[in-house]
Design a protein around this motif. Sequence first.
Motif, PDB file in Angstrom:
ATOM      1  N   LYS A   1      -4.802   6.859  16.279  1.00 33.34           N
ATOM      2  CA  LYS A   1      -4.889   6.100  15.032  1.00 33.34           C
ATOM      3  C   LYS A   1      -3.504   5.603  14.612  1.00 33.34           C
ATOM      4  CE  LYS A   1      -7.520   6.062  10.721  1.00 33.34           C
ATOM      5  NZ  LYS A   1      -8.241   6.863   9.696  1.00 33.34           N
ATOM      6  N   ALA A   2      -2.862   4.887  15.543  1.00 36.03           N
ATOM      7  CA  ALA A   2      -1.478   4.480  15.327  1.00 36.03           C
ATOM      8  C   ALA A   2      -1.263   3.026  15.749  1.00 36.03           C
ATOM      9  CB  ALA A   2      -0.527   5.392  16.089  1.00 36.03           C
ATOM     10  N   ILE A   3      -0.280   2.420  15.126  1.00 29.67           N
ATOM     11  CA  ILE A   3       0.158   1.057  15.435  1.00 29.67           C
ATOM     12  C   ILE A   3       1.650   1.125  15.735  1.00 29.67           C
ATOM     13  CG2 ILE A   3       0.404  -1.301  14.571  1.00 29.67           C
ATOM     14  CD1 ILE A   3      -1.916  -0.627  12.600  1.00 29.67           C
ATOM     15  N   LEU A   4       2.070   0.465  16.786  1.00 32.66           N
ATOM     16  CA  LEU A   4       3.485   0.372  17.143  1.00 32.66           C
ATOM     17  C   LEU A   4       3.883  -1.086  17.086  1.00 32.66           C
ATOM     18  CD1 LEU A   4       5.286   2.172  20.082  1.00 32.66           C
ATOM     19  CD2 LEU A   4       5.703  -0.246  19.604  1.00 32.66           C
ATOM     20  N   VAL A   5       4.937  -1.371  16.327  1.00 31.56           N
ATOM     21  CA  VAL A   5       5.412  -2.747  16.204  1.00 31.56           C
ATOM     22  C   VAL A   5       6.924  -2.768  16.387  1.00 31.56           C
ATOM     23  CG1 VAL A   5       3.592  -3.197  14.513  1.00 31.56           C
ATOM     24  CG2 VAL A   5       5.910  -2.755  13.715  1.00 31.56           C
TER      25      VAL A   5
ATOM     26  N   LEU B   1       0.838  -1.199   0.000  1.00 32.65           N
ATOM     27  CA  LEU B   1       0.000   0.000   0.000  1.00 32.65           C
ATOM     28  C   LEU B   1       0.873   1.249   0.000  1.00 32.65           C
ATOM     29  CD1 LEU B   1      -2.307  -1.223   2.902  1.00 32.65           C
ATOM     30  CD2 LEU B   1      -2.716  -1.493   0.442  1.00 32.65           C
ATOM     31  N   PRO B   2       0.418   2.315  -0.628  1.00 26.86           N
ATOM     32  CA  PRO B   2       1.175   3.563  -0.565  1.00 26.86           C
ATOM     33  C   PRO B   2       1.420   3.980   0.883  1.00 26.86           C
ATOM     34  CG  PRO B   2      -0.546   3.731  -2.216  1.00 26.86           C
ATOM     35  CD  PRO B   2      -0.791   2.443  -1.481  1.00 26.86           C
ATOM     36  N   ILE B   3       2.646   4.390   1.169  1.00 23.64           N
ATOM     37  CA  ILE B   3       3.011   4.798   2.520  1.00 23.64           C
ATOM     38  C   ILE B   3       3.997   5.949   2.423  1.00 23.64           C
ATOM     39  CG2 ILE B   3       4.879   3.086   2.715  1.00 23.64           C
ATOM     40  CD1 ILE B   3       4.080   2.760   5.689  1.00 23.64           C
ATOM     41  N   GLU B   4       3.803   6.952   3.263  1.00 22.51           N
ATOM     42  CA  GLU B   4       4.717   8.085   3.269  1.00 22.51           C
ATOM     43  C   GLU B   4       5.432   8.157   4.608  1.00 22.51           C
ATOM     44  OE1 GLU B   4       2.455  11.630   2.713  1.00 22.51           O
ATOM     45  OE2 GLU B   4       1.486  11.538   4.680  1.00 22.51           O
ATOM     46  N   GLU B   5       6.669   8.602   4.569  1.00 23.58           N
ATOM     47  CA  GLU B   5       7.421   8.700   5.812  1.00 23.58           C
ATOM     48  C   GLU B   5       6.764   9.700   6.748  1.00 23.58           C
ATOM     49  OE1 GLU B   5      11.841  10.055   7.291  1.00 23.58           O
ATOM     50  OE2 GLU B   5      11.701   8.815   5.478  1.00 23.58           O
ATOM     51  N   ALA B   6       6.714   9.324   8.041  1.00 19.92           N
ATOM     52  CA  ALA B   6       6.066  10.178   9.035  1.00 19.92           C
ATOM     53  C   ALA B   6       6.980  10.461  10.212  1.00 19.92           C
ATOM     54  CB  ALA B   6       4.775   9.515   9.517  1.00 19.92           C
TER      55      ALA B   6
ATOM     56  N   VAL C   1      -3.596   5.877   9.098  1.00 22.32           N
ATOM     57  CA  VAL C   1      -2.963   5.104  10.163  1.00 22.32           C
ATOM     58  C   VAL C   1      -1.451   5.310  10.106  1.00 22.32           C
ATOM     59  CG1 VAL C   1      -2.483   2.791  11.042  1.00 22.32           C
ATOM     60  CG2 VAL C   1      -4.785   3.376  10.265  1.00 22.32           C
ATOM     61  N   THR C   2      -0.868   5.643  11.247  1.00 23.48           N
ATOM     62  CA  THR C   2       0.582   5.772  11.349  1.00 23.48           C
ATOM     63  C   THR C   2       1.158   4.502  11.954  1.00 23.48           C
ATOM     64  OG1 THR C   2       0.439   8.171  11.629  1.00 23.48           O
ATOM     65  CG2 THR C   2       2.482   7.113  12.321  1.00 23.48           C
ATOM     66  N   ILE C   3       2.175   3.971  11.317  1.00 24.92           N
ATOM     67  CA  ILE C   3       2.843   2.751  11.794  1.00 24.92           C
ATOM     68  C   ILE C   3       4.229   3.123  12.297  1.00 24.92           C
ATOM     69  CG2 ILE C   3       3.715   0.472  11.169  1.00 24.92           C
ATOM     70  CD1 ILE C   3       1.574   0.438   8.936  1.00 24.92           C
ATOM     71  N   HIS C   4       4.479   2.844  13.564  1.00 23.16           N
ATOM     72  CA  HIS C   4       5.792   3.065  14.165  1.00 23.16           C
ATOM     73  C   HIS C   4       6.523   1.728  14.249  1.00 23.16           C
ATOM     74  CE1 HIS C   4       5.142   7.221  15.566  1.00 23.16           C
ATOM     75  NE2 HIS C   4       3.872   6.853  15.725  1.00 23.16           N
ATOM     76  N   ASN C   5       7.699   1.671  13.680  1.00 21.82           N
ATOM     77  CA  ASN C   5       8.512   0.457  13.678  1.00 21.82           C
ATOM     78  C   ASN C   5       9.740   0.708  14.549  1.00 21.82           C
ATOM     79  OD1 ASN C   5       9.765  -1.963  13.070  1.00 21.82           O
ATOM     80  ND2 ASN C   5      10.354  -1.365  10.998  1.00 21.82           N
TER      81      ASN C   5
ATOM     82  N   ILE D   1      11.453   4.107  12.603  1.00 22.65           N
ATOM     83  CA  ILE D   1      10.915   4.738  11.398  1.00 22.65           C
ATOM     84  C   ILE D   1       9.399   4.691  11.502  1.00 22.65           C
ATOM     85  CG2 ILE D   1      10.902   2.608  10.024  1.00 22.65           C
ATOM     86  CD1 ILE D   1      11.648   6.155   8.702  1.00 22.65           C
ATOM     87  N   ALA D   2       8.754   5.750  11.062  1.00 26.86           N
ATOM     88  CA  ALA D   2       7.292   5.799  11.049  1.00 26.86           C
ATOM     89  C   ALA D   2       6.805   6.056   9.638  1.00 26.86           C
ATOM     90  CB  ALA D   2       6.770   6.881  11.991  1.00 26.86           C
ATOM     91  N   GLY D   3       5.723   5.394   9.278  1.00 28.42           N
ATOM     92  CA  GLY D   3       5.103   5.598   7.977  1.00 28.42           C
ATOM     93  C   GLY D   3       3.609   5.782   8.126  1.00 28.42           C
ATOM     94  N   ARG D   4       3.023   6.558   7.227  1.00 26.87           N
ATOM     95  CA  ARG D   4       1.575   6.803   7.293  1.00 26.87           C
ATOM     96  C   ARG D   4       0.898   6.269   6.044  1.00 26.87           C
ATOM     97  NH1 ARG D   4       1.863  11.707   8.415  1.00 26.87           N
ATOM     98  NH2 ARG D   4       1.747  11.414  10.670  1.00 26.87           N
ATOM     99  N   LEU D   5      -0.114   5.440   6.244  1.00 28.12           N
ATOM    100  CA  LEU D   5      -0.885   4.879   5.147  1.00 28.12           C
ATOM    101  C   LEU D   5      -1.924   5.888   4.663  1.00 28.12           C
ATOM    102  CD1 LEU D   5      -1.536   1.294   6.582  1.00 28.12           C
ATOM    103  CD2 LEU D   5       0.212   1.970   4.918  1.00 28.12           C
TER     104      LEU D   5
END
Length: 262
Positions: free
Chosen positions: A144-148, A74-79, A101-105, A93-97
């Motif tokens: 609206k975030a996920i941390l993994v 899916l398209p994702i932009e750096e956040a 939804v923001t994904i924190h890795n 690194i964080a990316g936003r779909l």
Amino acid sequence: MPFTLATWNINSVRLRETLVARLLEEETPDVLCLQECKSPVDKIPREAFTALGYPHMVARGQKGYNGVAILSKLPIEEAGAADHADLGHARHIAGRLANGVTIHNYYVPAGGDKPDRAINEKFGQKLDYLTAMRDTFHADRPEKAILVGDLNIAPREDDVWDHKKLLKVVSHTPIEVEHLAQTQDAGGWVDVTRADIPQGNLYSWWSYRAPDWDTADKGRRLDHIWATGDIAQAAHSSRILRDVRGWEKPSDHAPVFATFDL
């Protein structure tokens, strides 16, 4: 827009490129978060992953150590990318779909062998890193975030093979567990895996030192998927792919999965 997300400490993305490709082909997650990539960003085998249907990537890397990347269908932009505790390490690194939804890795420091910051600098760095994460979430509470990621702590008694024996072992000491709990509370994070699988021993890491890792089963749950309270109820189908730990020349970690109906 339902999507499936996976997190995996790959322990060198270039050395284990074929394993990443196999996981992408067999399991087809929409998003795969990798830790301990041990590679500069420009050396990550991005073309191979693009050919498998993952054209989008946000990452931070460094030669030989650390490194985090998010591969996505899916398209994702750096956040953003935080340098918690000013360690100068590529650990976030964080990316936003497109759905917001923001994904924190995250790749939290392992902490060395001795759980005493007075004699082990790495353990102090780990605690400081978690404190900085906590303070960040206090200052700017995520929504609206996920941390993994590989958080390098197994917090619950049933997240380790023997609670009493590991109380003085780095990754399960009370001070680490407390620091992780404070970090989780600061962000209002819900442990998605344990919300789905509330009971029973559950592991995502088995040491290379045990050649009979599967039989001995002396594991720890070091890899986590969390979500903020506003979207945690959308998560389901959590699982840990234990069999991946048995692939040829594997990482010592197994991938953790969850699906979100968002």
